[in-house]
Design a protein around this motif. Structure first.
Motif, PDB file in Angstrom:
ATOM      1  N   THR A   1      31.161   2.556 -22.657  1.00 21.21           N
ATOM      2  CA  THR A   1      32.421   3.311 -22.588  1.00 21.21           C
ATOM      3  C   THR A   1      32.668   4.116 -23.850  1.00 21.21           C
TER       4      THR A   1
ATOM      5  N   ASP B   1      33.343  11.101 -20.091  1.00 17.52           N
ATOM      6  CA  ASP B   1      34.068  10.501 -18.981  1.00 17.52           C
ATOM      7  C   ASP B   1      34.045  11.445 -17.787  1.00 17.52           C
TER       8      ASP B   1
ATOM      9  N   ALA C   1      35.484   4.197 -11.254  1.00 14.47           N
ATOM     10  CA  ALA C   1      34.612   4.115 -12.420  1.00 14.47           C
ATOM     11  C   ALA C   1      33.204   3.785 -12.010  1.00 14.47           C
TER      12      ALA C   1
END
Length: 486
Positions: free
Chosen positions: A5, A12, A479
């Motif tokens: 992440t 992203d 995600a």
């Protein structure tokens, strides 16, 4: 190792919209070239046949070998995008396609041209699934219709440009330049993709090798049999190849269950087909592939052999269809994000069926060929209402890690539909030419496509508008899972 992440190598997703549109432009540059190449080659065929002293069968294989090498590895190349990154696989495919285009232009014999076209098909197979996979990842779920509308407009632009550009290049420069023109476009596409398309996290599990072997062998046997069936008068060995392909495909489906149980990365996870819209959308795009690949030849032959038009003039007759689709596709794509994509798709499929039927009546009616402009406009409307809505509906509910394999399956079914359509309508056309005059034979041949395309109307109506039900969130916008840093 840095946590995924926080790894700045992987932005992203989805991207901010301005960045997403830049990525789309980069990908569509290559997509445009792939489609442009197919239409340009068709126009230039008589010229390189003469210059390379090729017989009819060799000329057919210039196109057939490209389609064969394009169709066979699509399931695998879609999965390679998940495994090694769609950006990387796209660039490798574009390098292969660009270099093989240069090789095509330098070919001094028909045998070398056929070999170069085979490599070209492999390059196209590598990059094509990555385009849709990236679009569905970098755009938000609620904006994918608009993006796919632009993607559809790119296809329409290539259809509009190809016959005209091919005629001009062939007549005034030389057939070699229909391939040389790909080189600067390919270099531009690679540079744009490197600059604008983000790296995307990849899956970790190894792809099942047996599934790859079964898939590619089955598709090769089926496509080769369909391509050669008419030439060989559907001899017994053609049907044996079809039967063996069916048995291998059954074994392939069984192997997917075994692979998933063993923890391997199944080449075509059967869980995909539990997603209603994905299953229905693939049936619809198979019918669409059947139609768009099968009707141009009878229509073009009608213009040239019945009304005496030149190849360039016949190509110009197709402008109303391509221009209509070019204008409407972006608008329909945007609207399919806000309204019912399934109803748009059903309208598009039904419009295609009506337009093909009207084309048959005009072709068989002994009237001026200019009357075909009306159904051609209808075909343009139908195309614009199918490509973006059907693609967006099919892919919306997939998880990000399923986009590569989903795109590979979608392109594979479309390509198989194209091969089956070209063979089936070609066979009907040959049959009718022995029984009636050419105008009626060409017109009656495309009625088969009108019947098949109605399947798409049914599948569209059976699908759901999930983006309207959940307000634009869901699997497609979640995600990423099962990813690694690399």
């Amino acid at each position: 190792m840095t946590d995924a992440t926080a790894d700045t190598r992987y932005p992203d997703l989805p991207l901010p919209e301005p960045q997403a549109w830049k990525a789309l432009i980069a990908l569509c540059t290559g997509f445009f070239m792939i489609l442009l190449d197919q239409t340009i080659v068709a126009v230039a065929t008589p010229d390189f046949q003469e210059h390379l002293d090729a017989d009819y069968n060799q000329v057919v294989w210039v196109t057939s070998v490209y389609l064969l090498m394009f169709a066979v590895p699509l399931l695998v190349t879609g999965r390679l995008g998940d495994r090694f990154g769609p950006k990387n696989v796209y660039c490798v495919g574009m390098v292969i396609f660009t270099l093989s285009s240069l090789w095509c232009g330098l070919a001094g014999s028909i045998e070398i041209l056929i070999a170069a076209r085979a490599v070209q098909g492999l390059g196209a197979a590598l990059l094509t699934p990555q385009t849709m996979a990236v679009i569905n990842r970098v755009f938000t779920r609620s904006r994918r219709g608009a993006a796919l509308g632009a993607w559809g407009a790119t296809a329409s632009l290539s259809t509009l440009t190809g016959p005209i550009l091919g005629g001009v290049i062939t007549e005034y420069v030389g057939w070699e330049w229909i391939f040389f023109v790909n080189v600067p476009i390919g270099v531009l596409s690679i540079a744009a993709v490197v600059a604008w398309v983000p790296k995307i996290r990849t899956t970790t599990r190894p792809i099942d090798a047996l599934s790859v072997l079964l898939s590619m062998t089955a598709v090769f046997l089926l496509v080769f049999a369909l391509q050669q069936g008419e030439k060989e008068h559907w001899a017994w060995w053609i049907w044996v190849m079809v039967a063996v392909a069916a048995l291998l495909f059954a074994a392939f489906v069984r192997q997917q269950v075994v692979a998933e149980t063993a923890g391997l990365d199944a080449l075509m996870p059967l869980s995909l087909f539990r997603i209603r819209n994905f299953s229905l959308g693939n049936i619809g795009i198979t019918a669409m592939g059947f139609t768009v690949a099968s009707i141009p030849l009878p229509i073009t032959l009608f213009y040239q052999q019945v009304h005496g038009l030149t190849p360039l003039s016949a190509g110009l007759m197709m402008i109303p269809q391509a221009a209509t689709s070019l204008i409407l596709s972006p608008l329909v794509g945007q609207l399919s994000d806000r309204f019912s994509a399934r109803r748009f798709g059903a309208f598009g499929f039904a419009t295609l069926a009506v337009s093909i039927t009207a084309m048959t009546l005009i072709m068989s009616g002994g009237v001026s060929h200019y009357w075909t402009i009306l159904p051609l406009i209808g075909l343009g409307v139908g195309n614009s209402f199918v490509w973006a809505p059907n693609s967006a509906s099919t892919m919306r509910d997939l998880a990000p890690t399923q986009m590569g394999v989903g795109s590979g399956v979608y392109n594979q079914t479309r390509q198989l539909g194209s091969v089956i359509g070209a063979a089936a309508v070609g066979a009907v056309m040959q049959w009718r030419l022995t029984a009636t005059e050419p105008a009626s034979a060409f017109g009656e041949a495309i009625l088969l496509a009108a019947a098949v395309i109605l399947i798409g109307t049914v599948t569209s109506l059976m699908s759901t508008d999930s983006h309207l039900v959940d307000g634009g969130t869901g699997a497609g916008g979640g995600a990423p899972t099962a990813v690694r840093q690399s």
